[in-house]
Every structure is written in C-alpha cells, then in structure tokens.
Design a protein around this motif. Structure first.
Motif, mmCIF file in Angstrom:
data_model
loop_
_atom_site.group_PDB
_atom_site.id
_atom_site.type_symbol
_atom_site.label_atom_id
_atom_site.label_comp_id
_atom_site.label_asym_id
_atom_site.label_seq_id
_atom_site.Cartn_x
_atom_site.Cartn_y
_atom_site.Cartn_z
ATOM 1 N N GLN A 160 34.848 28.222 35.771
ATOM 2 C CA GLN A 160 35.599 29.441 35.472
ATOM 3 C C GLN A 160 35.509 29.815 34.000
ATOM 4 O O GLN A 160 35.753 29.015 33.122
ATOM 5 C CB GLN A 160 37.049 29.252 35.886
ATOM 6 N N SER A 175 31.949 33.633 42.108
ATOM 7 C CA SER A 175 33.369 33.926 42.322
ATOM 8 C C SER A 175 33.875 34.830 41.205
ATOM 9 O O SER A 175 33.388 34.766 40.071
ATOM 10 C CB SER A 175 34.197 32.644 42.323
ATOM 11 N N THR A 178 37.584 36.612 39.508
ATOM 12 C CA THR A 178 39.033 36.784 39.492
ATOM 13 C C THR A 178 39.327 38.009 38.633
ATOM 14 O O THR A 178 38.824 38.120 37.508
ATOM 15 C CB THR A 178 39.741 35.554 38.895
ATOM 16 N N THR A 197 41.309 36.845 43.803
ATOM 17 C CA THR A 197 40.176 35.921 43.591
ATOM 18 C C THR A 197 39.293 36.002 44.832
ATOM 19 O O THR A 197 39.783 36.152 45.951
ATOM 20 C CB THR A 197 40.660 34.461 43.412
ATOM 21 N N TYR A 198 37.969 35.916 44.576
ATOM 22 C CA TYR A 198 37.051 36.042 45.718
ATOM 23 C C TYR A 198 35.711 35.412 45.392
ATOM 24 O O TYR A 198 35.215 35.537 44.287
ATOM 25 C CB TYR A 198 36.845 37.535 46.052
ATOM 26 N N THR A 199 35.165 34.737 46.399
ATOM 27 C CA THR A 199 33.808 34.219 46.275
ATOM 28 C C THR A 199 32.920 35.044 47.199
ATOM 29 O O THR A 199 33.149 35.083 48.412
ATOM 30 C CB THR A 199 33.746 32.731 46.673
ATOM 31 N N SER A 246 37.384 33.689 51.743
ATOM 32 C CA SER A 246 37.796 33.059 50.489
ATOM 33 C C SER A 246 38.762 33.922 49.691
ATOM 34 O O SER A 246 39.296 33.505 48.688
ATOM 35 C CB SER A 246 36.556 32.791 49.624
ATOM 36 N N ILE A 247 39.000 35.132 50.139
ATOM 37 C CA ILE A 247 39.776 36.041 49.288
ATOM 38 C C ILE A 247 41.256 35.682 49.262
ATOM 39 O O ILE A 247 41.835 35.272 50.272
ATOM 40 C CB ILE A 247 39.579 37.502 49.744
ATOM 41 N N SER A 248 41.855 35.810 48.070
ATOM 42 C CA SER A 248 43.296 35.638 47.922
ATOM 43 C C SER A 248 43.837 36.743 47.046
ATOM 44 O O SER A 248 43.209 37.127 46.062
ATOM 45 C CB SER A 248 43.626 34.312 47.228
ATOM 46 N N LYS A 298 50.988 33.912 46.010
ATOM 47 C CA LYS A 298 49.785 34.222 46.793
ATOM 48 C C LYS A 298 50.194 35.054 48.001
ATOM 49 O O LYS A 298 51.183 34.733 48.659
ATOM 50 C CB LYS A 298 49.149 32.912 47.258
ATOM 51 N N VAL A 310 37.078 31.181 40.158
ATOM 52 C CA VAL A 310 38.418 31.348 40.693
ATOM 53 C C VAL A 310 39.407 30.732 39.722
ATOM 54 O O VAL A 310 39.324 29.540 39.412
ATOM 55 C CB VAL A 310 38.539 30.678 42.081
ATOM 56 N N ASP A 324 45.153 28.270 41.143
ATOM 57 C CA ASP A 324 46.443 28.722 41.666
ATOM 58 C C ASP A 324 47.569 28.431 40.688
ATOM 59 O O ASP A 324 48.456 29.258 40.470
ATOM 60 C CB ASP A 324 46.759 28.004 42.991
#
Lengths: 426, 1236
Positions: free
Chosen positions: B23, B94, B96, B182-184, B190-192, B199, B248, B251
């Motif tokens: 990251q 990824s 963010t 966040t996404y890959t 994988s998305i959040s 979250k 990402v 968290d």
C-alpha cells in the motif's frame, strides 16, 4: 446629375420583370382546377383534435390499462364503410356532404404555436418572409364581395399566425372574442347607448366642420374617408349582423351553446358578404385544456365533440336550407392530432404524422372520407395529403388559382408550396 | 500527522513505484490554508472553508480548512503523468479512495463526483473512459458511497459501466462524514465501502460484477466534477483530506479515520441569526447576495454573507423588485442562482402589542432584535398548468391590499417595548429555474389600536416633527403611488450600476472617439454653400437645401432665358405666397398669371399686364392703397419693387419650369404652438402639457426654440420615444411564451438603456453585434436568438445589412439577389463572421431542387452556392469598406464577430454614418435623403453634400445621435409647415421645401392618449407567469408597461381564453390598427401608414377609448372638470391637452354649448369611491390556466376591461356625459393623430 425615373415607377417596372421571369406562370402548367364556392367558414379546433377519438375511430383502447386505441365507440354514417365516433351522431347522417381527410400530415409536434402557424399559413416558418394566413390570402385573392362588409372576420383571439403577413394590414381580420361583445372597433362600447353614440357622432361632425386643420392634404382626406367608412360599418347597417336575436329561437337552439352561436354568426356574416370567417372552438369551460387533451383533459373531451357535432350539423342544414351550402366551403381544421397511446394521466400527447381535417359544402364531390391510416391511426397508408395539398384544395374550391404568386416587394411568393388540390373532389 | 504530497514530487515518486508494491499513498490533499497545492482549479472553487474541527472532530487541527465547490462544474484538475503512471490500475491492482465530505444538499438520484480519473470529455478521449471514481449517489432519501469504472473493451466485449453502491448512507446536510472504498480490480467480491469508520455492504447495481480490468489511459484526474463540468454531476459542498492509495488501506486504519464527539449535525436546519454588517439607521439598508443554490434552505454561516453584490438604502420595508444585474459591459445579465435579500433597520416602535404581516414570493424570515419572529413558506416549483384556481385570499384588514399573486403572507403578534428594535428581513429571491421576482415582498405592522397595516419604516412613532402623510399604508392606492416612487429610486440605482460597469470599457471607446474625431478632421465634408437669402436659414442644413433650389432656379433661367425664377419668384414666394397661393386671402392668388389678373375682394386686378401702376399688387407693396403688404417686417426693398414693376411691364410672364415653381417655394415656418407639439412628439413621444405650451408661447426669448430643443434632447423620455424605432429596424421580436416563429430575446431593454445613457452609435452597434449579457432578460444577447430559424445568424446578417449598411439581402437567404448585386455568399459570409466559424449552407435555405428544371425561360435567380457548401467568415462588401480597417481595433485578435462590428462601425466605413444620419433625417422629415433608407443599392441621394456634411458632423461628435438630431430639429427645414411631398418625388426632384405631413406612429397615438387624458396605464403585467414559477427561457415577464414600446404580441396561438390579457389587448388593438407590429419577424424601416377603417374605428369604439374618455373617480380629467373655475378655462385646457392649441372662436362656442349648461351645479357632494376595485377575482397564470374555472375568470376579466372604471359619482351624470363626449370627439378628430 443623371435624372432617374420616379422611385415608385421604378419599383413597379421591376415587378413587371419579375412576373415574366420568376413566376411559375400558369401558361406553362395545366389549367388549374377551380371550384365555385364564394365563402369559407373555417372552424379551428385549437390544441390538436384527437382524430382517433373523433373522425378516424379505431378499436377501443383502455386509458387505465394503457392499451392504445379509441376512447369512444364508432358508429356508422350515411357513407358506407365510413365510421365516426359515437359523439358525432348528428353529422353521421350528413357525412355524404362532407369529406374527412384522414391522411393529412406534417412534422411539427412539440410546439403548438409553430404547428398552428403551419396550419394557418400552409408553410414552414421562413427566415425572410412572413407568410399570410389562409384568411388573409383569401381576402387578398378574391377580396370583398361588397363594400358593406369586411373580407375576413375572426371569431377568436388575435395572433400573428392569423394575420396578413407581408400582404399588409389591409388584409387583416376584424376580430371578436365572443358573440356578445361584437368586433373590436366596430361595436359600440357597452356603456354608450345608441342615442349617445349618435350624439357623439353628430358632435364630431360639427367639430370637424369648424376644425381649421392647418394642412388638409391627401393623407388627411384619406383618413377622413376611412373615418366615414368606419362610422358606416359601426352603424346599425352592418352591426345588425351581430344581433343573433333576429334568428328564430328554434334555429338558435339547434346550433347549441356559445360555439354553436359562433357558427350561426358565421353563417350570418357569410350571408352579408364576408368572404372568410374563422371560427375558433376554444371554449375551455368544460375541460380547461380544450382540444389539447393531455392527462385529465381527456375526461370531458366528448363534450367538445358533441358541441362541434351539434353546431356543424346545424350549420350544414341551415346553409342548405338557405341555398348557400353549394357556395360555402366549411373547413374543420386543427394544428395536429394525437397518438393512440395514453399518457400518464390517461390523456394523449401530440401526433402530426397523421391526423384528420374535414371539408364540407362548396359543391364538391364529397365522399365521406379520403385517405386511410393504419390500424391505430398512427401512420397514413393511402392517399397521403400534404399541408400544401390541403391548402390548394381550399383555394381551388374558392376559385382561387392556387399556383399563382403574390409579391413580397420584389419577391414572388406562390400561394402554396406546390400544393395540388384533391382532384377527386372536383 | 498527515503527509503532504505535492504533485511535482508525486511525479518523481510515481516513476519509482512498482505496481506490485504494498500500500502506497499516491496523493493526499488536506487543502490547508498554507498549502500550495499544485492542482489546477477551474471555476468556483473556494479555499479556506471551515473543515472538520475540534471539539466535534478532535483529530483535526482547530484551524483546519477544507475546500468548497460551487457545483457548477468547478473542480481541481491533476494532469496524468503519462503512460504507466502510478494512477494506472489494472487487474490485481488494488485501489483505496477516501475523502471527508460535507454535502448540504443532493437531488433525487443524483451522482456527484468526489474524485475520478477519466470521463472528463477532454478532446482525444472517448466519453466512456472512467478509469476509476469515487462518488456519492442519492438513493431513496440517503446519500450512498459509490464506486464506478468502465471495463476495458476486448475483442468480444465492448466494455461496460460497473457501478457499486452502498446499501446504507448518510443524510445530506448532516455535516462532515468520512467515506472510502477499497477494491482489487478483477475481483468483484473484493469491494468494501466505508462510512464514518464503519465497513458497509453494497452491490454492483449497474453493469453487474465483472472480472474485467478497467479502462486505463492518460486522461486527467478531476476532483469535484466530471463529464466536462456537468452541473448535475458536480459536487456541491466541501471536501477535505481527499486521498488516493495504491493497495488496500487496512481496516484498522480506516476504522480510525473517523472520530466524532457527539451526534451528527442535525438535518433539521436551525435558523441561525447572522448579524448584518450594516444596519440601516434612518433608512432600510439592503444587501443582495447571489449564488445561493437553494430555494428552500438558508445560508447559515457568516461566510455566506461576505460580499454583497450590491448594497443600497430604501425608506421602507417594501421590495417590489430588486435592482437589475449588469455584466462587465453594463449590459443586462441574470442574477446567479438564488439571491438572498437582507434588509435591516433600527426601527423606533411604540410600546404595545402589535401585529406584523410579512409577505414574500420566495421563503422569507423576519428577525427582531436577533430573534426569529416568523418565516414564510418556500417558493413553489413549477407545475403543468393544472393547479387549482385558488380562491380569493382573505384580506388581513378591511381595505388592505390583497397578498400578491403567488406570494406568501404570515401574520404574527409582536409585543414591543417602546424604543429601537432591530428589524432584519431576509428573503430568498428567485433561483436557477425562476426569475428573480420579489413579488410584493414587504413587512407591515398594525400598531395596537390602529385599524390598518402600514409598511414598516425606521420611525413608527408619529412625532410632531414628522412629515405629514409620511405613512405608507398597506392599501392599493398607497402601494401604487409609493412603489412608483420606489421604482424611481431603483431606476437611479440601476442607472448608476450600469454606468459604473460600462465605464470598464471607456478606455477603448475614448480611443475610438479620438479616432473618429481625427478621421472627421482629415476627411472634411464639403463646406455649406453661401446663403442667398438669410431669412430661409437657421443653420447649415438650410444652406444646402437652398443651394439645390437655387441651382434648379438657375437652370430654369438658363433654359427659358427669364429672370423670373431667380428674381421674381423668390420675392413672391417669400413675401406673398404664404397667404396668396393655396389660401387666397382677400380673394387674391398670385401663383399664376391666370389667377393674378383676376380681381380680388378689392375689385381691383392684382396684376394688369404691362401696367405696373394699375396693378393692385404694386400699390399694395408700395403701401399706396390702404395697408402695406407684406404686413409684417420692413416690406420690400425699392430694388425688389423695381424688379416686380419691370416684370409686369414686360408682360408678367410665369415661365414654366421642369420643376413646377410651387415645388421650389420653401414653406413658411410653423407657428409656435404647432412647432412645440411637433418637437415634443419627435423627441419625447408625447405632446406638451398645457403649462409647457403657455410658458413657451409667453417666452420672449428669440432663441426659445433652440432652448426647448436642448431641454427635450436631455429628457429621459427621449429613450422611450426612440426605442421603438430600433425595435422595428432591428426586428426585436420577443415572445412571452417559449420562443418560436423567429422570436428574439427582449433586447428592447438593451436598446432602451443605450438610448438612456446616450451610448454613441458605434458603441451601441458594436455591443449589439457582440451579443452580450443575458438572452432572455434584455441583454444584447437577445439579438442572437432567432427561434425556429434554420440559420439564426443569417437572419441577423440580414438585419444588420438593412439597418446599418443600406444593403438589402432578403433574397440572398436562398439564392443570389435578382435585383441587387448581393449574392447568397455575401450574406452567409457575414453570418459566418457572426457565428465565428465556417458555416454550412443548409438545404432549407436553398432553392428547392427541381425549381430550375421547371423553367422554360432562363430564370432571373441564380444559386451560386450549393447545399452543404462551406462558407468562410469573411467581409464581403469591399466596395463599402475594406476589412483591414479593423485590424488595430480588435480586443481579441481573430474574433470574427468583433471584426465585423469594427468594420461596420469605424468611421472609415462612411456608409455606416451616412445610413444612420439618413435614418434620423427620414424619421424627422418623413422622407430620407436616400430612399429607401434600408436599401441603398443603385439609389442616389437627393442632397449628397448635405448627407456627407451631416455624416461628418456625426462622426466628429463621436457618433452621438443627438448631435445630428439637434442639427435637424434646429434647421428651418424641420420647422416649416408640413406640406412636403418628398416621398413620392425622385431624388433629383426632392427639395425638402417642407417636411412631409406625418401621421403619429402607433406608439405616439397610444402614449398621447394616456398623456393628454392623464389616464393611468392600468394594464396587466405582460407575462403568463405572474406567480414566477417558470424559467425565463420558457416564459418572459416584460413587466407592467408604462409606455407603448413596452408592449409585445400576446401570441395566443394556443387560442386559450385563460391566457388572455384583456387590458393589455385593449391597448394592442390600438397599436396594431396604427401600424405597430408586436411580432417583428423581419426588420421594418417603413411602417404602413395608409389610412384604413380600423384606425378611426378603434379610436371611436375601442376599449381603450372608453377608458380615455371615461371620467371615473380617480381620473385626472374628472379632477380637472371638478377644479375648473369657468367653462372657458376647462375648454381651453382640454384643447391644449389633446391638440396643443387653444380652440378657435367657432370651436369655443361649440364647446361652451356643451359645457356651460349645468356647469355650476355639476359637482355632487357624495363621498367618492376609489376606482380600485374591491370586487376581487381569483388570479390566473400558466400554473392554473388549464382548469375550467380559469376560462370563466378570464371572461369576467375581459368584461370588466371592456366596461372600464365606473363613472365618477362626484359629477352630475348628464353634465359628465357631455364632457366625456367632447373628450371623445377631440381625440377622434383627424388632427389628433397627425403631427402638425
């Protein structure tokens, strides 16, 4: 200094040039079709009459379920195979004296003003020429029948589209907005009694006599003779025509309400020699929107149709009884039609791809209907009639050479954009 | 605590980062006050906005700042560093994205961009190139977190939008929130999403989940907007701590991003009092702020009140309108978004429990001493025309003025202690979709113990020193009279603002003035010829005219070998013909031998051929028999008499001439009263008042005509009279409903203000051509519009040609002109200059295919351009002016429109000045020196040297119209009796021995009727939208007219009775009968003036005539009749008012016959009722015009319009009717409508 010819003469001689060089002169085209009518009563349904609910009925639809189709049931008419809406029960037996044109079409739908203009001038808006309305065109082409009556009377609201365009204000309408108040300028103001009006005119005459206007030239003389003429037309001689009470009660009743009375007035005007009367059916008391039946406006549409039905039937019978039907063309026209589909409120939007107008009288070979549309009156299928053709048919019925030109200054302007009358009617 | 990345560093770093690195933070913007962010800002980006701060957000610095976007496409732009940059993502990468947001408001289903790469609509990129984006999205009342990208097209797949939206969100207007995604790429699961440290789940709700990679290109990164600045996708609010990370973000970190003490800011908006900077002391201080983006929420921070656009003072809390908004040229433009009006004053209130009535159109609040007293509801949005007709509203007090249409009112109690209280009234005026109308916004108070409300003013206690009658009661007559006065205040504010702003351009125009003067000096006009008879000369104009007449006479002499035309005729014409020509005073006419040998009343022949001594003429001029002739002046000189005798002795021949002798005799000068009427009508458009006439007649100053001319030229009503001329010439053609049928915008206001400010004509025409300001609100931009027209700029080129160049290109629209040398290409070249680009000839502006085939003979018309042909912007008329004259005068090199304006208006283009002076001449004299004034091709000037001289005077004055008009008005040529016949004469035989007899224009007829009778122009507002619920591009409001030029066609093509404006129509009926056209689809120079029956008819029987001749209680004429001392005085007064002269003895005796009987007992002692009707009707506008009741209401209004105001009950009805009939007869005399 080189002397030039007088300016007016110069212009006149230029115009002569134009005639020779520019005109679609009739000697090169076949002889025009010409009818023998002398007057026209032009009934205007402002807002856009829904042809599928009136003159071109199709299978029933359902506004709630949004199933496209007619709002009302069809009925048979005196012409075999031609049906109209059930609310036209009074003209149905007279349809052999009329022709519904079901395949007229143009391309303006989104704007009333532009479509109204199209159906009054027969043209697309031009950047350079202000086209005259059909009423002004007739007034210019065949003029008044008598000095005692104006050529063109409008029962409705004044607007540019009904005006004389480049022909000039001489060919403008006299207008009245209802049958009670009389025409603007020619009817006595309400608080002025006939006696008082007479007194006023006498006073004016006396003051004019002693009036030492410094410069009494030609223009003043012309103005004074216009004044004399206006006093004559606003006097009891002509304004009597507006007194519908002269007609029998039963005849008045047969015409129906205010719209019917307008039609009766139109007949009286024609009788007095008026060439062209436009009668507007804009009585929006019953549904607010008039013929522009969006949304809930459609719920009382049948009342408008019934009013039109009653007045039209009475007018045809009345003219016939007076032996005037043969020399009077009756037109029912509107700016566009409406689609078979229903809008969110159960009413209808606009449609110009095909819609219906109607001709009656004028000694034409009527056939009930002309032109055919598809199963939902969305598209014209047979015998398509363009707006110029429709205009040419009206002009031809009135004995006007539809192929000739007017002149806007130097510029020749044909009466229609190459319209051809419907030969089958002549 | 946070890293500060500047993008220059980023660029270097990014090249070092490998795609597989863990990251990495690519960018992190804090928008601190000291930060020098290398972001390029576009549009309304505001720095130094308060960001999240302690104590609510304890992790931030107490001085933390954020950035605010105005939501109109404003943004920060970060250029993409290029190929393979760190901002490029593909599968397995990824990302963010995170940001703090403070979003006050969001509309249903809107998607607003926080940050995104691609989809900028920049040239060279497809529209579907969203690399990635973080947005907020409105769904079901909450604002969601949303992520968007477009998948890369492949062989089998053309790519698609993929949008993820969170299932939960926050409420707009609830203060600061933190959000992140966040996404890959390649892994749809994988998305959040993150909201406020939590979250949150969501779904791919467009395009579905995909394992395809995103588009990846070199398009820019935008913060705050997208899609080229699309307004409905731009962020309207504040952002802080915007970041882009590769990878990402953990968290645990995102959980800690958001820490807030206490609950979120309540969405229920609290009304916060922001103390005004300036509070009126002895007046009401008003500040206007623009750009507020809501019609239903209030600004709540001091920052919203930082810079008023304008501040001014008024005496009352009554706001019938706000000042106009002008651009940097002083041309009308629109107020931005919603205007916040704040009005404040320290008001002295007596103690007591009072009632306060607050009125407004948009939302309003009243604060007293910092406490909210009341609020009015928000402005209603537009509807389709089916709204119910609202019943007549109850009155707040008996006799009070009804609340304005579409306005709100709120009544509250106010218990006051005696003394000063601070009143602050605020209102949200207009908005993005509404005109900025205030309605009848006001604050009124009913003091304890009083019966009527009065408008609040700084002092509500009647102290002995106060001016009597200073109260402004909330009743119709006061509202009418007071707002007329307030309007004057606002007009002077508008004048001031406009002139201040216009002065921004003064430097350029000062140079242009110098240039004009220099040019005029270096290119002198021919000097005026010498005078042969000074009696005929007031100024140079007369010298030119006399020279042409002399020349003609000399020619005649050469031709017929007679001295008659050079010597005898001038003696006769100047001394005798005034009375012995057309008139025959004493039974004598002297204009032909046949007449002259007859015996007049004296029984003696005027001329006895061969015997001067027996000729009565000679006896009279010698003064032998009775009184001498001519009766005034010194009489003829011995030399002149000798010439006459010699001529009679020789046989008194009247030799013929190619020009009839009578056509070479200058007409006598007008008497004073007629002159005054004429010059008033020609300058201010209305006749003089009786006192102006009396003063002028009594004035002994020999220069009184010149003095009067100067006074009238300085009168602001000059603009009212001349504006209509330019409305015609420039085809100003606004429609109050959606523009159609070649409608333009209402640039009448631009014309009017240019005239009001004496804008030089070169500047006026330049600003017209540059089309500045707002299309729909009266800017010269309104000239640009030509609705339903396939080439609007061709329509404008046609107008400019006829108006300023004398080039008529009507035919050239579709083909080369058959009677002119102009080609279609000429017209389209100018059109292209106006359009600033290459034009393509549309098929609709060509001759229809097949036209030429039909012809048997060769056609007169030629079409040298083909449909779809391209035409370059270029000046076509090299014979008129060379295009290179413009090169030194362009502010923006290469602007074709500006270039066109310069070529037309520079003095080197002599045609411009000549066409204009000829237009002024024609309007004042009835015929141009060149005719037709709009089409000069192959025409010659009747007086080429005079034309050149006038043009030179015009140029050296700096194109001041009034300088030329003044010369003409002062000339004897203008001041002569109107006996001319110039219009029908060819140029060589046009001498202007007298002006033409002109009928009043339609506007003069209407304005004179109102002015002479003193009747108020009480007509409806010219709009279908009197409750201000439609945008200006759909419906205009031209206001309540005060003068005839303010009318326009009512265009009721829909033919709906509910759209009728019956009182306006009554005036239009008169205007149209007299040749006015409300719809000017084409330019008009010569109106139709020939008499036809509708003119006298409408004056005799029209509704307007009823109003003018009606003596109602409020009417001026009723007061005149009541206050008159004697019948004679009353008779004189009305003749002066309507005809600008006293009645002749015969007229007077006729008058007295009517007025004298019952004069003494004419006044009745009843208490008069006001004509302001109490019998109120519901109001109709577009909003409710489609319901049934609307039609009935309008029909009743029509009826009332026809009836007019009820007759006065103060006058005996029989006497009143007779007096009314005289008034009626006066304006029905032909004399009334002809200019003397």
């Amino acid at each position: 200094m080189i002397p030039l010819p007088d300016r007016r003469k110069f212009i006149a001689s230029s115009s002569m040039l134009t005639l020779g060089g520019l005109a679609l002169s009739s000697d090169t085209s076949p002889l025009p079709i010409l009818g023998k009518a002398e007057h026209c009563i032009f009934i205007w349904l402002g807002g856009g009459m829904s042809q599928i609910d009136s003159l071109d009925p199709k299978r029933l639809g359902d506004p709630k379920l949004k199933i496209p189709g007619s709002y009302y049931k069809p009925i048979d008419t005196s012409v075999k195979g031609v049906q109209v809406s059930e609310h036209f029960s009074k003209i149905a037996p007279l349809l052999d004296r009329m022709t519904i044109i079901r395949s007229i079409h143009h391309d303006v739908i989104d704007e009333h003003a532009a479509a109204v203009n199209r159906m009054h001038t027969g043209r697309t808006v031009s950047g350079t020429v202000i086209y005259p309305s059909i009423g002004s065109t007739v007034a210019r082409a065949i003029g008044v029948t008598t000095e005692e009556a104006p050529a063109y009377v409008l029962i409705g609201y004044p607007n540019i589209t009904r005006g004389p365009g480049f022909l000039g204000s001489k060919y403008n309408y006299l207008y009245l907005t209802d049958t009670v108040s009389g025409p603007a300028g020619l009817s006595r103001p309400e608080l002025i009694t006939a006696t008082r009006q007479k007194g006023r005119e006498a006073l004016l005459t006396e003051l004019r006599k002693v009036n030492k206007i410094a410069n009494k030239d030609k223009s003043i003389e012309d103005y004074e003779s216009a004044l004399e003429q206006s006093l004559k037309l606003s006097g009891p001689g002509f304004t009597k025509v507006f007194n519908l009470a002269e007609e029998s009660g039963s005849l008045r009743d047969s015409y129906g309400g205010e719209f019917g009375q307008r039609c009766l007035l139109a007949r009286r005007l024609v009788e007095r020699g008026v060439r062209f009367v436009e009668v507007s059916h804009n009585l929006n008391f019953s549904n607010g929107t008039g013929w522009d039946v969006h949304n809930q406006g459609i719920e009382k549409q049948h009342i408008l149709i019934q009013e039109l039905d009653q007045a039209m039937a009475a007018l045809v019978r009345d003219l016939d009884a007076k032996k005037m039907l043969e020399k009077t063309l009756i037109v029912i026209s509107t700016e566009f039609g409406r689609p078979p589909e229903f809008d969110g409120g159960g009413g209808r939007g606009h449609q110009s791809k095909t819609f219906s107008v109607l001709l009656a009288g004028a000694g034409l070979k009527h056939r009930g209907a002309y032109g055919e549309t598809d199963e939902l009156s969305k598209k014209p299928l047979l015998d398509l009639v363009s707006v110029p053709d429709f205009f040419a048919t009206i002009y031809a019925s009135l004995g006007i050479d539809y192929a000739k030109n007017f002149y806007d200054g130097d510029r020749p302007v044909p009466l229609t954009d190459s319209g051809i009358p419907l030969k089958v009617l002549f | 605590m946070f890293y500060l990345f500047v993008w220059v560093i980023l660029l270097q770093i990014s090249l070092l980062i490998t795609p597989l690195a863990a990251q990495e933070t690519l960018a992190f913007w804090h928008f601190g006050s000291e930060e020098t962010t290398r972001l390029e800002s576009v549009g309304g980006v505001h720095r130094d906005i308060v960001g999240p701060r302690p104590p609510m957000f304890p992790d931030f610095d107490p001085s933390n700042t954020a950035v605010k976007f105005d939501g109109k496409g404003s943004r920060f732009v970060l250029k993409d560093p290029g190929n393979n940059s760190s901002f490029d993502f593909t599968n397995k990468d990824s990302i963010t994205l995170e940001s703090w947001v403070n979003l006050p408001q969001i509309n249903k289903n809107e998607n607003l961009y926080i940050i995104g790469k691609g989809r900028t609509y920049s040239p060279g990129f497809p529209k579907e190139n969203q690399n990635w984006a973080l947005r907020v999205r409105e769904l079901d009342g909450s604002t969601r977190v949303s992520f968007l990208f477009f998948s890369q097209p492949t062989k089998n797949d053309k790519g698609d939008w993929h949008r993820w939206t969170s299932k939960t969100g926050f409420k707009a207007g609830s203060g600061w929130h933190h959000l992140a995604v966040t996404y890959t790429f390649g892994k749809p699961d994988s998305i959040s999403g993150w909201l406020d440290g939590k979250k949150i789940s969501g779904a791919w709700d467009m395009g579905g989940p995909t394992s395809n990679p995103p588009v990846n290109d070199n398009d820019d990164i935008w913060i705050g907007s997208s899609m080229g600045g699309s307004i409905s996708n731009s962020f309207r609010g504040s952002l802080d701590d915007v970041a882009i990370h590769r990878g990402v973000v953990a968290d645990a970190i995102l959980e800690k991003r958001f820490r807030r003490v206490g609950p979120e800011q309540s969405v229920v908006k609290v009304d916060t009092f922001i103390a005004p900077e300036q509070v009126g002391k002895n007046s009401v201080a008003i500040q206007l702020y623009e750009g507020w983006d809501s019609i239903d929420s209030w600004p709540s921070s001091k920052q919203d009140f930082l810079k008023p656009v304008i501040s001014y003072d008024l005496p009352f809390f009554a706001f019938h309108r706000i000042p106009l908004r002008y651009d940097q040229w002083g041309i009308r433009t629109n107020w931005q978004e919603t205007v916040v009006l704040r009005a404040s004053s320290e008001v002295i209130v007596p103690a007591g429990s009072h009632e306060i009535l607050v009125r407004s159109k948009g939302a309003a609040r009243l604060w007293i001493d910092g406490k909210l007293l009341c609020k009015t509801p928000n402005h209603n949005k537009e509807t389709g025309g089916h709204e119910a007709v609202k019943p007549v509203p109850p009155l707040p007090a008996a006799g009070a003025r009804q609340v304005g249409y579409g306005d709100h009112e709120v009544l509250v109690k106010f218990a006051a202690t005696s003394g000063k209280h601070q009143f602050v009234y605020e209102s949200l005026v207009g908005g993005k979709k509404f005109r900025h109308d205030t309605g009848e916004a006001s604050v009124a108070i009913r003091l304890q113990g009083e019966t009527q409300f009065k408008i609040v003013q700084p002092n509500l206690i009647n102290n002995p020193g106060a001016e009597l009658g200073n109260d402004f009661f909330l009743i119709d007559s006061d509202w009418h009279n007071r707002t007329l006065k307030l309007e004057l205040d606002l007009v002077s504010i508008d004048d001031f603002t406009r002139r201040e702003l216009a002065s921004n351009q003064n430097q350029y125009w000062a140079k242009r003035l110098e240039n004009s003067k220099a040019w005029a000096r270096n290119n002198p006009a021919p000097s005026p010829p010498k005078a042969t008879n000074l009696k005929l000369v007031n100024n140079e104009i007369d010298l030119f005219l006399a020279a042409k007449v002399d020349q003609q006479l000399k020619q005649s002499q050469d031709e017929v070998g007679s001295e008659f035309h050079s010597k005898i005729l001038p003696i006769l014409s100047q001394n005798c013909f005034r009375c012995h020509f057309e008139k025959s005073k004493g039974g004598v006419k002297l204009h032909s031998l046949e007449e002259a040998v007859k015996s007049g009343d004296s029984g003696k022949p005027s001329i006895v051929k061969g015997a001067p001594e027996k000729s009565f003429l000679i006896q009279k001029v010698r003064g032998i028999a009775t009184e001498r002739m001519p009766p005034n002046g010194k009489g003829l000189s011995e030399q002149e008499i000798a010439s006459l005798e010699k001529w009679i002795k020789a046989g008194a021949e009247y030799p013929s001439n190619s020009v009839a002798a009578k056509n070479l005799v200058f007409a006598p000068v007008l008497d004073d009263a007629s002159f005054l009427r004429r010059v008033f009508l020609d300058t201010v458009g209305v006749p003089p008042t009786p006192s102006e006439i009396r003063d002028f007649l009594a004035d002994k100053n020999p220069l009184k005509r010149n003095v009067t001319i100067d006074k009238l030229l300085a009168d602001s009503r000059f603009a009212d009279h001349w504006v209509s001329y330019w409305q015609d010439v420039l085809a100003e053609n606004p429609n109050i409903l959606k523009p159609t049928l070649n409608n333009s915008g209402p640039f009448r206001f631009f014309i009017y203000e240019a005239l009001r400010d004496n804008k030089p004509m070169d500047r006026f025409v330049t600003e017209l051509i540059l089309m500045k300001g707002n299309i729909y609100l009266g800017g010269s931009a309104g000239f640009a519009l030509a609705a339903d027209n396939d080439v609007p700029m061709a329509a404008k080129a046609h107008v400019l040609g006829t108006a300023f160049l004398g080039v008529e290109m009507q035919c050239a629209r579709c083909h080369d002109s058959p009677f002119h040398s102009t080609t279609q290409k000429d017209l389209f070249q100018i059109s292209a200059m106006l359009d600033r680009k290459v034009l393509v000839l549309p098929k609709s502006s060509t001759v229809p295919a097949g036209f030429f085939e039909k012809k048997e003979r060769e056609s007169l018309i030629k079409a040298t351009l083909k449909p779809n042909q391209k035409i370059d912007p270029e000046w076509p008329f090299l014979n008129i002016a060379k295009p290179d004259i413009a090169q030194d005068w362009l502010l923006q090199i290469g602007d074709h429109r500006e270039k066109l304006a310069a070529i037309i208006t520079l003095p080197q283009n002599q045609r411009f000045a000549k066409v204009l002076v000829n237009r002024y001449w024609k309007r004042l004299m009835g015929t141009g020196i060149v005719e037709p004034a709009f089409d000069w091709e192959n025409r010659i000037a009747s007086h080429p040297e005079l034309l050149q001289w006038l043009a030179n005077e015009f140029v050296s004055s700096g194109f001041q119209a009034k300088s030329v008009i003044k010369l003409i008005l002062n000339s004897q040529a203008y001041q002569r009796e109107a006996k001319g016949n110039n219009f029908l004469a060819s140029a060589d035989k046009r001498f202007f021995i007298a002006p033409d007899h002109r009928r009043m224009t339609a506007e003069q007829v209407v304005d004179s009727l109102f002015a002479a009778s003193g009747t108020l122009m009480k007509v409806e507002e010219i709009t279908f939208d009197s409750d201000s619920r439609q945008p200006a591009d759909r419906m205009l409001n031209l206001g309540v007219p005060k003068r005839a030029w303010q009318y326009t066609s009512l265009s009721n093509e829909r033919d709906r009775p509910s759209l009728a404006l019956p009182r306006v129509q009554a005036v239009i009926d008169v205007l149209e009968a007299f040749g006015w056209q409300g719809a000017r689809q084409n330019p008009i120079t010569d109106r139709e003036t020939s008499p036809h029956l509708l003119q006298p008819a409408i004056l005799a029987n029209g509704t307007l005539s009823s109003w003018i001749s009606r003596l109602s209680n409020d009417s001026f004429l009723a007061n005149l009749a009541i206050n008159a001392k004697t019948p004679e005085e009353l008779g004189d007064e009305i003749y002066l008012r309507f005809l600008s002269r006293l009645p002749s003895p015969e007229e007077k005796s006729k008058l007295l016959e009517m007025i004298e009987p019952g004069f003494v007992s004419r006044i009745k002692t009843t208490v008069p009722k006001s004509s302001f009707s109490n019998n109120r009707l519901p109001r109709i506008s577009w909003t409710n015009h489609l319901v049934e009741e609307a039609t009935n209401v309008k029909l009743e209004m029509e009826k009332r319009a026809r009836m007019g105001d009820p007759p006065s009950d103060r006058l005996d009805p029989y006497w009143r009717e007779r007096f009314e009939d005289i008034i009626w007869a006066l304006f029905n005399l032909p004399e009334f409508v002809y200019i003397p």
